[in-house]
Design a protein around this motif. Structure first.
Motif, short mmCIF file in Angstrom:
data_model
loop_
_atom_site.label_atom_id
_atom_site.label_comp_id
_atom_site.label_asym_id
_atom_site.label_seq_id
_atom_site.Cartn_x
_atom_site.Cartn_y
_atom_site.Cartn_z
N ARG A 60 38.55 47.46 55.72
CA ARG A 60 37.25 46.81 55.49
C ARG A 60 36.27 47.42 56.46
NH1 ARG A 60 35.96 40.90 53.51
NH2 ARG A 60 37.31 40.98 51.71
N LEU B 258 39.29 46.67 43.86
CA LEU B 258 38.23 45.70 44.12
C LEU B 258 38.30 44.63 43.05
CD1 LEU B 258 35.47 48.22 45.12
CD2 LEU B 258 36.36 46.39 46.58
N ASP B 259 38.76 43.45 43.43
CA ASP B 259 38.88 42.35 42.48
C ASP B 259 37.78 41.34 42.84
OD1 ASP B 259 39.50 40.22 40.93
OD2 ASP B 259 41.66 40.25 41.38
N PHE B 260 36.61 41.49 42.19
CA PHE B 260 35.46 40.67 42.58
C PHE B 260 35.68 39.19 42.28
CE2 PHE B 260 33.53 44.94 42.19
CZ PHE B 260 33.12 45.06 43.51
N ARG C 227 43.11 40.09 51.92
CA ARG C 227 42.08 39.10 51.59
C ARG C 227 42.02 38.82 50.09
NH1 ARG C 227 37.93 39.14 55.73
NH2 ARG C 227 39.11 39.07 57.67
N SER C 228 42.32 39.83 49.28
CA SER C 228 42.23 39.59 47.83
C SER C 228 43.50 39.99 47.09
CB SER C 228 40.99 40.28 47.24
OG SER C 228 41.00 41.66 47.51
N LYS D 153 38.07 37.59 43.24
CA LYS D 153 38.71 36.99 44.42
C LYS D 153 37.87 37.20 45.68
CE LYS D 153 43.39 37.45 42.68
NZ LYS D 153 44.45 38.43 42.57
N LEU D 154 36.68 37.74 45.52
CA LEU D 154 35.85 38.04 46.69
C LEU D 154 34.59 37.18 46.66
CD1 LEU D 154 36.14 41.94 46.61
CD2 LEU D 154 37.06 40.43 48.39
N THR E 290 29.74 42.61 49.32
CA THR E 290 30.40 42.74 48.01
C THR E 290 29.39 43.14 46.93
OG1 THR E 290 30.28 40.36 47.65
CG2 THR E 290 32.33 41.20 48.57
#
Ligand code: FMN
Length: 176
Positions: free
Chosen positions: A59, A127-129, A13-14, A131-132, A138
């Motif tokens: 997830r 965790l690449d926020f 997803r990211s 891209k979220l 989140t």
């Protein structure tokens, strides 16, 4: 060297699982193996492949639903090929990950219940926020990062990824 092609397919997803899939692919390509690295939604037919490696991030303590769907849809074909999995999770980016590996292996039990892989790689995610989406899940993860429990930075052990690829290569090709 072999003419047998291996598919490395992933859900992501990211982007971190995609990057790990590419790194596994590069390593196996360096060993002279023909490799395709493809997102699961682009894979329709497995007949061209001698072996398959499938990867998903975790997830909410599970593989992504689209990754489970892929395994379920292709289960009968996959069960007749050398098959390995890899799983990416932020839990494995914490310090002292050894106790958490057992937890991650519990989360991947539903995958093993469908097909037993010849090997299962477990790798640290990130965790690449940027891209979220911003949502309750989140926001909770941001809080965990702010508390210093999950890291902000990429802690993927790329050497471990390469070593896993080196080990899996003979397992997947041993019946060639
Ligand atoms: C909504 C959400 C839920 C997550 N749940 C878990 C979890 O239960 N356990 C875990 O170890 N990591 C969890 N993660 C972390 C992801 O596994 C990690 O960020 C991974 O690198 C994401 O892969 P991707 O970049 O390929 O999408 C979660 C991430 C998100 C965004």
């Amino acid at each position: 060297m072999t003419n047998h092609k291996i598919l490395i397919t992933y859900a992501s997803r990211s982007g971190s699982t995609a990057e790990i899939a590419e790194a596994i692919g590069e390593r196996l390509t360096q060993r002279g193996i023909q490799i395709d690295v493809l997102p699961m939604q682009e894979v329709k037919d497995l007949s061209a492949y001698w072996a398959v490696i499938a990867g998903s991030p975790i997830r909410n303590s599970k593989w992504l639903p689209e990754a489970m769907q892929f395994i379920e849809s292709h289960r009968s074909v996959l069960s007749q090929k050398p098959f390995a999995t890899f799983t990416v999770s932020i839990t494995l980016a914490m310090s002292n990950t050894e106790p958490y590996r057992q937890a991650v292996l519990k989360w991947t039990q539903p995958v093993r219940a469908l097909i037993q892989p010849v090997n299962e790689g477990l790798f640290a995610g990130r965790l690449d926020f940027s891209k979220l989406p911003i949502n309750w899940d989140t926001l909770k993860l941001r809080a965990v990062v702010a508390l210093g429990i999950f890291p902000k930075e990429d802690r993927c052990d790329w050497k471990a990824v390469s070593q896993w690829a080196d080990g899996i290569h003979s397992l997947l090709l041993q019946k060639c």
